[in-house]
Write an enzyme that holds these catalytic residues in place. Structure first.
Site, short mmCIF file in Angstrom:
data_model
loop_
_atom_site.label_atom_id
_atom_site.label_comp_id
_atom_site.label_asym_id
_atom_site.label_seq_id
_atom_site.Cartn_x
_atom_site.Cartn_y
_atom_site.Cartn_z
N ASP A 77 0.83 -1.21 0.00
CA ASP A 77 0.00 0.00 0.00
C ASP A 77 0.86 1.26 0.00
O ASP A 77 1.98 1.27 0.53
CB ASP A 77 -0.91 -0.03 1.24
CG ASP A 77 -2.05 0.97 1.13
OD1 ASP A 77 -2.41 1.33 -0.01
OD2 ASP A 77 -2.59 1.38 2.18
N GLY A 78 0.32 2.33 -0.59
CA GLY A 78 0.97 3.63 -0.54
C GLY A 78 1.53 4.13 -1.87
O GLY A 78 2.20 5.16 -1.91
N ASN A 79 1.21 3.44 -2.96
CA ASN A 79 1.72 3.88 -4.27
C ASN A 79 1.22 5.28 -4.62
O ASN A 79 1.98 6.12 -5.12
CB ASN A 79 1.24 2.93 -5.37
CG ASN A 79 1.84 1.55 -5.27
OD1 ASN A 79 2.74 1.33 -4.47
ND2 ASN A 79 1.35 0.63 -6.07
N GLY A 80 -0.07 5.50 -4.39
CA GLY A 80 -0.67 6.79 -4.77
C GLY A 80 -0.07 7.93 -3.96
O GLY A 80 0.28 8.98 -4.51
N TRP A 108 2.81 7.98 -2.45
CA TRP A 108 4.22 8.12 -2.85
C TRP A 108 4.31 9.07 -4.06
O TRP A 108 5.16 9.95 -4.10
CB TRP A 108 4.79 6.75 -3.21
CG TRP A 108 6.23 6.73 -3.63
CD1 TRP A 108 7.32 6.55 -2.82
CD2 TRP A 108 6.74 6.88 -4.96
NE1 TRP A 108 8.47 6.57 -3.57
CE2 TRP A 108 8.14 6.78 -4.88
CE3 TRP A 108 6.14 7.09 -6.20
CZ2 TRP A 108 8.98 6.89 -6.00
CZ3 TRP A 108 6.96 7.20 -7.33
CH2 TRP A 108 8.36 7.11 -7.22
N HIS A 121 2.25 3.49 -9.15
CA HIS A 121 2.07 2.06 -9.41
C HIS A 121 3.27 1.51 -10.19
O HIS A 121 3.70 0.38 -9.95
CB HIS A 121 0.77 1.82 -10.16
CG HIS A 121 -0.45 2.21 -9.36
ND1 HIS A 121 -0.61 1.84 -8.04
CD2 HIS A 121 -1.56 2.93 -9.69
CE1 HIS A 121 -1.77 2.32 -7.60
NE2 HIS A 121 -2.35 2.99 -8.58
N SER A 173 -7.33 -5.46 -5.02
CA SER A 173 -8.43 -6.04 -4.26
C SER A 173 -9.72 -5.93 -5.07
O SER A 173 -9.84 -5.06 -5.94
CB SER A 173 -8.59 -5.33 -2.92
OG SER A 173 -9.27 -4.11 -3.09
N ARG A 185 -12.22 2.22 -8.09
CA ARG A 185 -11.33 3.37 -8.42
C ARG A 185 -11.64 3.88 -9.83
O ARG A 185 -12.28 3.20 -10.63
CB ARG A 185 -9.88 2.90 -8.34
CG ARG A 185 -9.51 2.57 -6.90
CD ARG A 185 -8.03 2.38 -6.75
NE ARG A 185 -7.73 2.09 -5.36
CZ ARG A 185 -6.53 2.15 -4.84
NH1 ARG A 185 -5.51 2.50 -5.60
NH2 ARG A 185 -6.33 1.87 -3.57
N LEU A 216 10.93 -20.44 -4.82
CA LEU A 216 9.95 -19.53 -4.20
C LEU A 216 8.63 -19.66 -4.92
O LEU A 216 8.60 -19.68 -6.16
CB LEU A 216 10.45 -18.08 -4.32
CG LEU A 216 9.48 -16.99 -3.85
CD1 LEU A 216 9.38 -16.97 -2.32
CD2 LEU A 216 9.92 -15.61 -4.34
N ARG A 265 2.25 -4.85 6.12
CA ARG A 265 1.51 -3.84 5.35
C ARG A 265 2.34 -2.57 5.33
O ARG A 265 2.72 -2.04 6.39
CB ARG A 265 0.14 -3.54 5.95
CG ARG A 265 -0.61 -2.49 5.11
CD ARG A 265 -2.05 -2.29 5.50
NE ARG A 265 -2.70 -1.38 4.55
CZ ARG A 265 -3.93 -1.48 4.11
NH1 ARG A 265 -4.70 -2.45 4.53
NH2 ARG A 265 -4.44 -0.60 3.24
N LEU A 267 -6.51 -4.87 7.46
CA LEU A 267 -6.29 -6.01 6.55
C LEU A 267 -6.93 -5.82 5.18
O LEU A 267 -6.55 -6.50 4.23
CB LEU A 267 -6.80 -7.30 7.19
CG LEU A 267 -6.07 -7.73 8.47
CD1 LEU A 267 -6.68 -9.01 9.02
CD2 LEU A 267 -4.58 -7.95 8.20
#
Ligand code: IPE
Ligand code: IPE
Ligand code: MG
Length: 227
Positions: free
Chosen positions: A8-11, A13, A25, A53, A59, A119, A162, A169
């Site tokens: 979270d936090g791209n926008g 940033w 993004h 999500s 959006r 992985l 997060r 959550l």
């Protein structure tokens, strides 16, 4: 060890830099690359990343379209590197609302990377934990609910991170996080890197997981439930 991240936090940033949210993004996709590489080198077996999500459909259309294009380009450009590094990619979430070209890219990446054993990278796209649980409950059948969830790939999370400063959550891995250790990071996702991951793992290792039991006797510490 299963680590899950709410990226979270791209926008924010981007806004802080006077850039459009889409630039955030794009920077977030670079942080995904750094994190996957670091995870593949470390003690992590499964990495689940929350990319989109089911609530994110609300959006603006342009942002959603940009994100969908970004996922597709990411899959196409990173598949070869994933194969090289032994990273198996799986996408969780609904596929029926995604564009045909994105679904095709997902299927192609999943097929080409399925031999990866270093992985397992799970990308959650059009994902809602409540919906996944509701679907499993409605599916019925002979097996128990917990067995059905396990068969659906609902794997217990050890560490849930997060970024972006929020402490919630947002409908991510609700069942799987029953005993997850939670680490909230103030940094925005595009600034997340190998050091930030190491710091979160460090916090995880300092926690004492008890799973409802009692503290282990000192001579038994470092064994048992810790994975
Ligand atoms: C997370 O960053 C990425 C997605 C939800 C797709 P945000 O886009 O939510 O960024 P903020 O929270 O608005 O800063
Ligand atoms: C959660 O972030 C979803 C992803 C990171 C993909 P949101 O930004 O959508 O969550 P809320 O709206 O702050 O709860
Ligand atoms: Mg957000």
């Amino acid at each position: 060890m299963h680590v899950a991240i709410i990226m979270d936090g791209n926008g924010r940033w981007a806004s802080r830099r006077g850039l459009p949210r889409t630039a955030g993004h794009a920077a977030g996709a670079r942080a995904v690359n750094r994190t996957v590489e670091a995870a593949a080198r470390g003690p992590i077996d499964i990495l689940t990343l929350y990319a989109f999500s089911s609530s994110n459909w609300s959006r603006p259309h342009n942002e959603v379209r940009h994100l969908m294009g970004l996922f597709r380009r990411y899959l196409i450009s990173e598949t070869a590197r994933c194969v090289e590094n032994g990273v198996r990619v799986c996408v969780i979430g609904r596929r029926d609302r995604l564009g045909a070209d994105l679904v095709q890219a997902i299927e192609c990446t999943e097929t080409l990377t399925r031999g990866g054993t270093r992985l397992m990278l799970r990308l959650a796209v059009d994902y809602s934990s409540r919906e996944a649980l509701t679907q499993a409950a409605e599916a019925g059948g002979d097996s128990s609910f917990a067995e059905r969830l396990a068969a659906d790939g609902m794997l217990d999370v050890d560490l849930l991170i997060r970024t972006g400063g929020e402490r919630r959550l947002s409908d991510f891995l609700l069942w799987e996080s029953a005993y997850a250790e939670l680490v909230f990071v103030d940094a925005f996702w595009p600034d997340f890197d190998e050091n930030a991951l190491a710091e979160a793992l460090d916090q995880f290792h300092k926690r004492e997981r008890r799973f409802g039991g009692l503290r282990p006797a000192p001579c038994l510490q470092n064994s048992g439930a810790q994975r």
